[in-house]
Design an enzyme around this catalytic site. Structure first.
Site, PDB file in Angstrom:
ATOM      1  N   ALA A 161       0.859  -1.191   0.000  1.00  0.00           N
ATOM      2  CA  ALA A 161       0.000   0.000   0.000  1.00  0.00           C
ATOM      3  C   ALA A 161       0.889   1.232   0.000  1.00  0.00           C
ATOM      4  CB  ALA A 161      -0.905   0.006   1.226  1.00  0.00           C
TER       5      ALA A 161
ATOM      6  N   ALA B 103       0.775   5.617   0.739  1.00  0.00           N
ATOM      7  CA  ALA B 103       0.019   6.734   1.308  1.00  0.00           C
ATOM      8  C   ALA B 103       0.901   7.965   1.319  1.00  0.00           C
ATOM      9  CB  ALA B 103      -0.468   6.392   2.714  1.00  0.00           C
ATOM     10  N   SER B 104       0.339   9.083   1.778  1.00  0.00           N
ATOM     11  CA  SER B 104       1.068  10.345   1.727  1.00  0.00           C
ATOM     12  C   SER B 104       2.236  10.375   2.694  1.00  0.00           C
ATOM     13  CB  SER B 104       0.119  11.508   2.037  1.00  0.00           C
ATOM     14  OG  SER B 104      -0.519  11.302   3.280  1.00  0.00           O
TER      15      SER B 104
ATOM     16  N   GLN C  13       4.855   4.119   3.198  1.00  0.00           N
ATOM     17  CA  GLN C  13       4.652   3.071   2.197  1.00  0.00           C
ATOM     18  C   GLN C  13       4.821   1.730   2.906  1.00  0.00           C
ATOM     19  OE1 GLN C  13       5.936   3.819  -1.843  1.00  0.00           O
ATOM     20  NE2 GLN C  13       7.142   1.929  -1.804  1.00  0.00           N
ATOM     21  N   VAL C  14       3.935   0.765   2.608  1.00  0.00           N
ATOM     22  CA  VAL C  14       3.899  -0.495   3.342  1.00  0.00           C
ATOM     23  C   VAL C  14       4.366  -1.644   2.442  1.00  0.00           C
ATOM     24  CG1 VAL C  14       2.454  -2.103   4.646  1.00  0.00           C
ATOM     25  CG2 VAL C  14       2.019   0.350   4.776  1.00  0.00           C
TER      26      VAL C  14
ATOM     27  N   LYS D 236       6.171  -0.631   7.646  1.00  0.00           N
ATOM     28  CA  LYS D 236       5.713   0.702   7.272  1.00  0.00           C
ATOM     29  C   LYS D 236       6.930   1.625   7.248  1.00  0.00           C
ATOM     30  CE  LYS D 236       2.079   4.014   8.574  1.00  0.00           C
ATOM     31  NZ  LYS D 236       0.994   4.271   9.556  1.00  0.00           N
TER      32      LYS D 236
ATOM     33  N   ASP E   9      -9.781   7.017  13.626  1.00  0.00           N
ATOM     34  CA  ASP E   9     -10.049   6.903  12.190  1.00  0.00           C
ATOM     35  C   ASP E   9     -10.372   5.447  11.832  1.00  0.00           C
ATOM     36  OD1 ASP E   9     -10.296   7.799   9.585  1.00  0.00           O
ATOM     37  OD2 ASP E   9      -8.169   7.540   9.120  1.00  0.00           O
TER      38      ASP E   9
END
Length: 565
Positions: free
Chosen positions: A143, A145-146, A149-150, A167, A299
């Protein structure tokens, strides 16, 4: 006051932000805040925005709604601003419903970082080569994201090789965020100062909340601490699981966590997992986090939830715990009172509890306020519990409080967001889910625990200790007051914030009066002397001008003070 343009170090980024705002039809904000020049009347020192951007913005205003244009601005400005929009989407108390809807569409759609950069970032942060830390490391990201990164990997542990996810913070993101935060703080202050009507949306408050949230997310050690605290809070609860943290492969910029081999909600339902049972567990999970522990996942959207276990014994797996909310014991109790008042359908109690939760920013007419909240509450509380739209009720109640100048704490809004999200997920799992009905037993158990003999005894003992301490300190304090009184050192002060302004205005008036009086006296004396008649007339005219000028300036200052207040 120093201009934003002279204070900012990265003028290139400021010009880029200004151009994007103009491109999407926000040229008026750019001009009024002094961030860019779109008209001849704008500040000369502001950078000029290309005409084609202005034309594009005006055309877009005619075709697209304001809320959608705001989302496009954040999307075009990149990761930091996308994250800002995601956080702003939780502020139902400040922003209109249509803007909230648009902001919820923002996703971290960013290209992956090349593996060579990821490898360098991991090795630099952990102080060892990738091969020394991991048995294997998948080069393809799981994945993006901003912020991070995973990647999947296999980690050697004393208990054998373990499937993990790693991560990794995107290289340079800390510098980018710090730069954008500086600009955002300055821009928010400039916009509030230059455009008073924006204060209702609290740009400065939103940026401060964003600053706190993203600063925490940039430190993966905080997320590791959060994951371990959640695991401890739910120890012995088989229906929920949080990923284990592998501290031997964790740092501020790298986090290695247990891999959850589970299914997303839709896939789990398709595989035969029981939706109603999972929905009930999810409600209990959130109620415990918020109202019992006061430490909750802020969240819990569907992307952060996995369904583990078997259809016979499903387990909810929660990931991405970097963003959390905290409730003080007092705010926790007030929130429980609010929910119990809603369950009892007591609209006046709802109004009173909401008042104690918030912070009045002005004098509140309690009769009108209670009537307003009662009217809003009855719109929902008159229905059967299973038909109540929890998210809409919280949103309307908060807006009703804001209408009367009652500011709601950010942490309570995060509670509202979590409850709304879990309600949406619960309805996806079980369309017939009665959220209030499932939550009611938890609330009444919490209320019963509040008035248990043990707790009442603890509070009584605490009160006795405080009273004893006060009784011990009082003679010494009284003696100090009497000693100051005997020596003439005792003074009573009652500051009035209006005194300095009144004294300043009185001083200016006395000074202007003396000047005018002197000019009038001298002019009158000279007019009686034929040889100095002209000079006397000039001095009388000058006295009239000084008097008129003082009057106009005084009116202008008064107008400014009234406008600012």
């Amino acid at each position: 006051m120093v201009s934003v343009l002279t204070a900012v170090r990265d003028l290139g980024r400021l010009r880029e932000i200004s151009a994007v705002l103009v491109r999407h039809g926000f040229g008026e904000i750019v001009g009024r805040a002094g961030l860019g020049r779109t008209k001849k009347t704008d500040p000369v020192e502001a950078p000029e925005i290309p005409t084609e951007e202005v034309v594009h913005g005006e055309a877009e205003k005619q075709k697209i709604s304001l809320a959608e244009r705001a989302r496009l601005v954040l999307q075009d400005l990149g990761p930091s601003f996308i994250k800002l929009g995601q956080i702003a989407s939780t502020r139902n108390d400040l922003l209109p419903a249509d803007l909230i809807t648009e902001l919820k569409k923002l996703q971290d759609e960013v290209p992956p970082v090349p593996f060579a950069d990821i490898k360098l970032a991991v090795e630099t942060s952990l102080g060892a080569s990738l091969a020394d830390v991991y048995v294997s490391f998948d080069e393809k990201p799981l994945a993006t994201a901003s912020i991070g990164q995973v990647h999947r990997a296999v980690l050697a542990t004393p208990d054998g090789n373990k499937d993990v996810v790693v991560k990794v913070q995107r290289p340079g993101v800390g510098v980018t965020v710090a730069r954008d935060l500086e600009l955002l703080h300055m821009m928010a202050a400039a916009i509030e100062r230059a455009i008073p009507e924006t204060k209702i949306y609290s740009p400065v408050g939103l940026v401060n909340q964003f600053d706190r949230s993203i600063t925490s997310e940039l430190n993966f050690q905080i997320e590791a601490d959060n994951a371990e605290r959640f695991a401890l809070n739910f120890e012995g609860k088989d229906y929920v699981k949080f990923p284990k943290v592998y501290r031997q492969a964790a740092s501020k910029h790298v986090l290695t966590l247990e891999f959850f081999d589970g299914k997303k909600i839709d896939a789990a339902l398709a595989a035969g997992f029981p939706g109603p049972a999972i929905a009930k567990s999810a409600v209990g999970l959130v109620i415990k986090m918020i109202f019992e522990d006061g430490f909750f996942h802020a969240d819990p959207h569907p992307g952060n939830i996995f369904i583990l276990g078997t259809p016979e014994e499903p387990v909810i797996g929660l990931i991405d715990v970097g963003m959390v909310g905290r409730l003080s014991p007092e705010l926790r109790e007030r929130t429980v009172d609010l929910m119990i008042a809603a369950v009892r359908k007591d609209s006046y109690a709802v109004a009173d509890v909401l008042y104690t939760i918030g912070r009045p920013t002005k004098k509140v007419d309690m009769r009108e306020y209670r009537a307003e909240v009662a009217m809003l509450a009855e719109k929902y509380l008159g229905k059967p519990l299973k038909e109540i739209d929890l998210s809409a009720m919280i949103r309307d109640l908060v807006h009703g409080a804001l209408k009367y100048g009652i500011e709601i704490p950010t942490d309570f809004m995060l509670v509202g967001k979590s409850l709304m999200t879990i309600e949406g997920i619960g309805k996806q799992l079980d369309p017939d889910l009665d959220v209030f009905g499932e939550a009611s037993p938890y609330f009444f158990e919490l209320l019963k625990a509040r008035y248990s003999p043990q707790r009442l005894g603890n509070e009584l003992w605490r009160g006795v200790e405080q009273l004893s301490r006060a009784g011990y300190d009082m003679p010494m304090q009284v003696r100090e007051v009497l000693e100051d009184l005997r020596l003439g050192r005792l003074a009573l002060r009652s500051p009035d914030p209006g005194v300095p302004k009144a004294a300043d205005r009185l001083g200016r008036r006395i000074f202007s009066g003396l000047v005018v009086l002197s000019l009038v006296g001298s002019g009158t004396f000279l007019v009686t002397r034929p040889e100095h008649e002209t000079l006397g007339i000039v001095m009388l005219l000058l006295a009239a001008l000084v008097w008129l000028g003082h009057g106009l300036l005084d009116l202008r200052r008064g107008f400014r003070e009234n406008k600012s207040s």
